[in-house]
Scaffold this motif. Structure first.
Motif, PDB file in Angstrom:
ATOM      1  N   LYS A  37      35.612  12.069  27.849  1.00 27.08           N
ATOM      2  CA  LYS A  37      35.941  13.348  27.219  1.00 27.08           C
ATOM      3  C   LYS A  37      34.717  13.959  26.543  1.00 27.08           C
ATOM      4  CE  LYS A  37      40.865  12.514  26.593  1.00 27.08           C
ATOM      5  NZ  LYS A  37      42.011  12.449  25.661  1.00 27.08           N
ATOM      6  N   SER A  38      33.806  13.125  26.052  1.00 29.41           N
ATOM      7  CA  SER A  38      32.608  13.680  25.428  1.00 29.41           C
ATOM      8  C   SER A  38      31.685  14.300  26.475  1.00 29.41           C
ATOM      9  CB  SER A  38      31.866  12.614  24.619  1.00 29.41           C
ATOM     10  OG  SER A  38      31.447  11.532  25.422  1.00 29.41           O
ATOM     11  N   PHE A  39      31.621  13.710  27.665  1.00 32.13           N
ATOM     12  CA  PHE A  39      30.839  14.326  28.739  1.00 32.13           C
ATOM     13  C   PHE A  39      31.503  15.622  29.190  1.00 32.13           C
ATOM     14  CE2 PHE A  39      29.595  14.995  33.175  1.00 32.13           C
ATOM     15  CZ  PHE A  39      28.217  14.940  33.065  1.00 32.13           C
ATOM     16  N   ASN A  40      32.817  15.639  29.203  1.00 31.17           N
ATOM     17  CA  ASN A  40      33.532  16.851  29.589  1.00 31.17           C
ATOM     18  C   ASN A  40      33.279  17.974  28.584  1.00 31.17           C
ATOM     19  OD1 ASN A  40      35.494  18.187  31.379  1.00 31.17           O
ATOM     20  ND2 ASN A  40      36.761  18.244  29.555  1.00 31.17           N
ATOM     21  N   GLN A  41      33.215  17.644  27.298  1.00 31.60           N
ATOM     22  CA  GLN A  41      32.876  18.650  26.278  1.00 31.60           C
ATOM     23  C   GLN A  41      31.502  19.255  26.551  1.00 31.60           C
ATOM     24  OE1 GLN A  41      33.008  16.532  22.578  1.00 31.60           O
ATOM     25  NE2 GLN A  41      35.102  17.135  22.118  1.00 31.60           N
ATOM     26  N   PHE A  42      30.573  18.390  26.850  1.00 26.44           N
ATOM     27  CA  PHE A  42      29.209  18.806  27.160  1.00 26.44           C
ATOM     28  C   PHE A  42      29.205  19.741  28.370  1.00 26.44           C
ATOM     29  CE2 PHE A  42      25.188  17.495  29.446  1.00 26.44           C
ATOM     30  CZ  PHE A  42      24.294  18.094  28.580  1.00 26.44           C
ATOM     31  N   SER A  43      29.914  19.350  29.412  1.00 30.05           N
ATOM     32  CA  SER A  43      29.958  20.121  30.640  1.00 30.05           C
ATOM     33  C   SER A  43      30.657  21.462  30.459  1.00 30.05           C
ATOM     34  CB  SER A  43      30.673  19.309  31.731  1.00 30.05           C
ATOM     35  OG  SER A  43      30.754  20.022  32.933  1.00 30.05           O
ATOM     36  N   GLU A  44      31.742  21.488  29.693  1.00 31.41           N
ATOM     37  CA  GLU A  44      32.472  22.736  29.480  1.00 31.41           C
ATOM     38  C   GLU A  44      31.615  23.796  28.799  1.00 31.41           C
ATOM     39  OE1 GLU A  44      36.007  21.657  27.362  1.00 31.41           O
ATOM     40  OE2 GLU A  44      37.190  21.460  29.208  1.00 31.41           O
ATOM     41  N   GLN A  45      30.769  23.376  27.873  1.00 35.57           N
ATOM     42  CA  GLN A  45      29.881  24.329  27.220  1.00 35.57           C
ATOM     43  C   GLN A  45      28.888  24.916  28.220  1.00 35.57           C
ATOM     44  OE1 GLN A  45      28.513  22.771  23.105  1.00 35.57           O
ATOM     45  NE2 GLN A  45      29.272  20.995  24.226  1.00 35.57           N
ATOM     46  N   LEU A  46      28.367  24.064  29.086  1.00 33.42           N
ATOM     47  CA  LEU A  46      27.433  24.550  30.102  1.00 33.42           C
ATOM     48  C   LEU A  46      28.113  25.544  31.036  1.00 33.42           C
ATOM     49  CD1 LEU A  46      25.652  21.190  30.877  1.00 33.42           C
ATOM     50  CD2 LEU A  46      24.561  23.211  29.917  1.00 33.42           C
ATOM     51  N   ASN A  47      29.344  25.261  31.417  1.00 33.87           N
ATOM     52  CA  ASN A  47      30.073  26.181  32.286  1.00 33.87           C
ATOM     53  C   ASN A  47      30.371  27.494  31.571  1.00 33.87           C
ATOM     54  OD1 ASN A  47      30.121  24.514  34.563  1.00 33.87           O
ATOM     55  ND2 ASN A  47      31.933  23.423  33.847  1.00 33.87           N
ATOM     56  N   GLN A  48      30.632  27.419  30.273  1.00 31.00           N
ATOM     57  CA  GLN A  48      30.877  28.626  29.488  1.00 31.00           C
ATOM     58  C   GLN A  48      29.666  29.555  29.513  1.00 31.00           C
ATOM     59  OE1 GLN A  48      31.747  27.810  25.354  1.00 31.00           O
ATOM     60  NE2 GLN A  48      31.326  29.900  24.731  1.00 31.00           N
ATOM     61  N   TYR A  49      28.477  28.965  29.435  1.00 30.19           N
ATOM     62  CA  TYR A  49      27.234  29.743  29.376  1.00 30.19           C
ATOM     63  C   TYR A  49      26.511  29.821  30.718  1.00 30.19           C
ATOM     64  CZ  TYR A  49      27.255  29.595  24.209  1.00 30.19           C
ATOM     65  OH  TYR A  49      27.557  29.754  22.881  1.00 30.19           O
ATOM     66  N   ARG A  50      27.122  29.320  31.788  1.00 29.66           N
ATOM     67  CA  ARG A  50      26.424  29.148  33.062  1.00 29.66           C
ATOM     68  C   ARG A  50      25.695  30.406  33.522  1.00 29.66           C
ATOM     69  NH1 ARG A  50      26.546  25.726  37.494  1.00 29.66           N
ATOM     70  NH2 ARG A  50      27.987  24.372  36.375  1.00 29.66           N
ATOM     71  N   ASP A  51      26.387  31.542  33.519  1.00 28.83           N
ATOM     72  CA  ASP A  51      25.761  32.772  34.018  1.00 28.83           C
ATOM     73  C   ASP A  51      24.531  33.149  33.200  1.00 28.83           C
ATOM     74  OD1 ASP A  51      27.686  32.900  35.968  1.00 28.83           O
ATOM     75  OD2 ASP A  51      28.896  34.427  34.962  1.00 28.83           O
ATOM     76  N   LYS A  52      24.627  32.964  31.896  1.00 26.81           N
ATOM     77  CA  LYS A  52      23.501  33.314  31.031  1.00 26.81           C
ATOM     78  C   LYS A  52      22.344  32.334  31.203  1.00 26.81           C
ATOM     79  CE  LYS A  52      22.799  35.310  26.484  1.00 26.81           C
ATOM     80  NZ  LYS A  52      22.578  36.633  27.092  1.00 26.81           N
ATOM     81  N   ILE A  53      22.674  31.054  31.335  1.00 22.70           N
ATOM     82  CA  ILE A  53      21.639  30.035  31.507  1.00 22.70           C
ATOM     83  C   ILE A  53      20.894  30.230  32.824  1.00 22.70           C
ATOM     84  CG2 ILE A  53      21.288  27.564  31.953  1.00 22.70           C
ATOM     85  CD1 ILE A  53      23.488  27.021  29.864  1.00 22.70           C
TER      86      ILE A  53
END
Length: 231
Positions: A208-224
């Protein structure tokens, strides 16, 4: 792509490899600017956040990563506990309770949001929208690696590492209690680089901690992954 890391030791190398897998970009395209947490652990990281974010923002990093192990050390596989009460797990109290004063994820988020208004001097880079990713591996970043190892070879690693005592994590992975950069480069990085898309998705399910990490990246994916917003 410049990425700012406020991390412990060589963890930025591990995080950068996982970033490449999640974002689908070559690892060598992620240039790291890091501040290593050399002080007294957790409190040092909290104190360093404003300084670190100003530095990364001023260098026009595309995004920043603030990371520290959760540092719990209880065996939770007996089913009697959901978490170490001294090291709360963010997903246990959210969304029922928005914040938890002992939760490291919550404390990092609070400090980051308090710093954002000070990030304003780059005309095309708005501090309020700048991607800042929080990583709080439970119980330690080696748990992500042990689960990854299990996914590649079920006879090794552990699918339940996030609920196991972290005391032997490094010994199990590297065969030694202390780890050098060479160990990261010869053990951890090849392990992560071998993961396929399906295995990365399974890792999100098992940690679940890796999923938290990944969800944030997906949230910002377009900007990143979008055009640089500075030079």
């Amino acid at each position: 792509m410049l990425v700012g890391f406020l991390v412990e030791g060589w963890d930025y190398l591990i995080l950068r490899a996982y970033l490449g897998k999640i974002l689908g970009c070559p690892e060598d395209e992620l240039e790291a600017d890091r501040i290593e947490a050399l002080g007294p652990g957790w409190q040092f990281v909290l104190r360093m956040i404003p300084k670190a974010l100003r530095r990364f923002y001023g260098k026009c990093a595309q995004f920043a990563v603030v990371a520290i192990d959760n540092d719990g050390n209880l065996e939770l596989l007996n089913g009697k506990l959901l978490e170490d009460p001294n090291h709360p797990r963010h997903w246990v109290h959210v969304p029922v309770k928005a914040t938890c004063e002992r939760c490291r994820w919550c404390q990092l988020h609070s400090q980051i949001e308090a710093t954002r208004p000070a990030l304003y001097w780059l005309p095309k880079k708005h501090g309020a929208e700048w991607p800042i990713i929080i990583a709080v591996p439970v119980e330690a970043i080696e748990a992500w690696l042990l689960i990854s190892q299990f996914l590649l070879n079920p006879k090794r690693g552990s699918a339940h590492a996030e609920r196991e005592c972290r005391r032997q994590f490094k010994q199990r992975l590297y065969g030694k209690p202390e780890v050098s950069r060479a160990d990261i480069e010869t053990v951890s990085l090849p392990l992560i680089r071998t993961l396929g898309t399906e295995q990365v998705e399974k890792l999100k399910q098992l940690s679940k901690s890796f999923n938290q990490f990944s969800e944030q990246l997906n949230q910002y994916r377009d900007k990143i992954l979008g055009d640089p917003d500075c030079w």
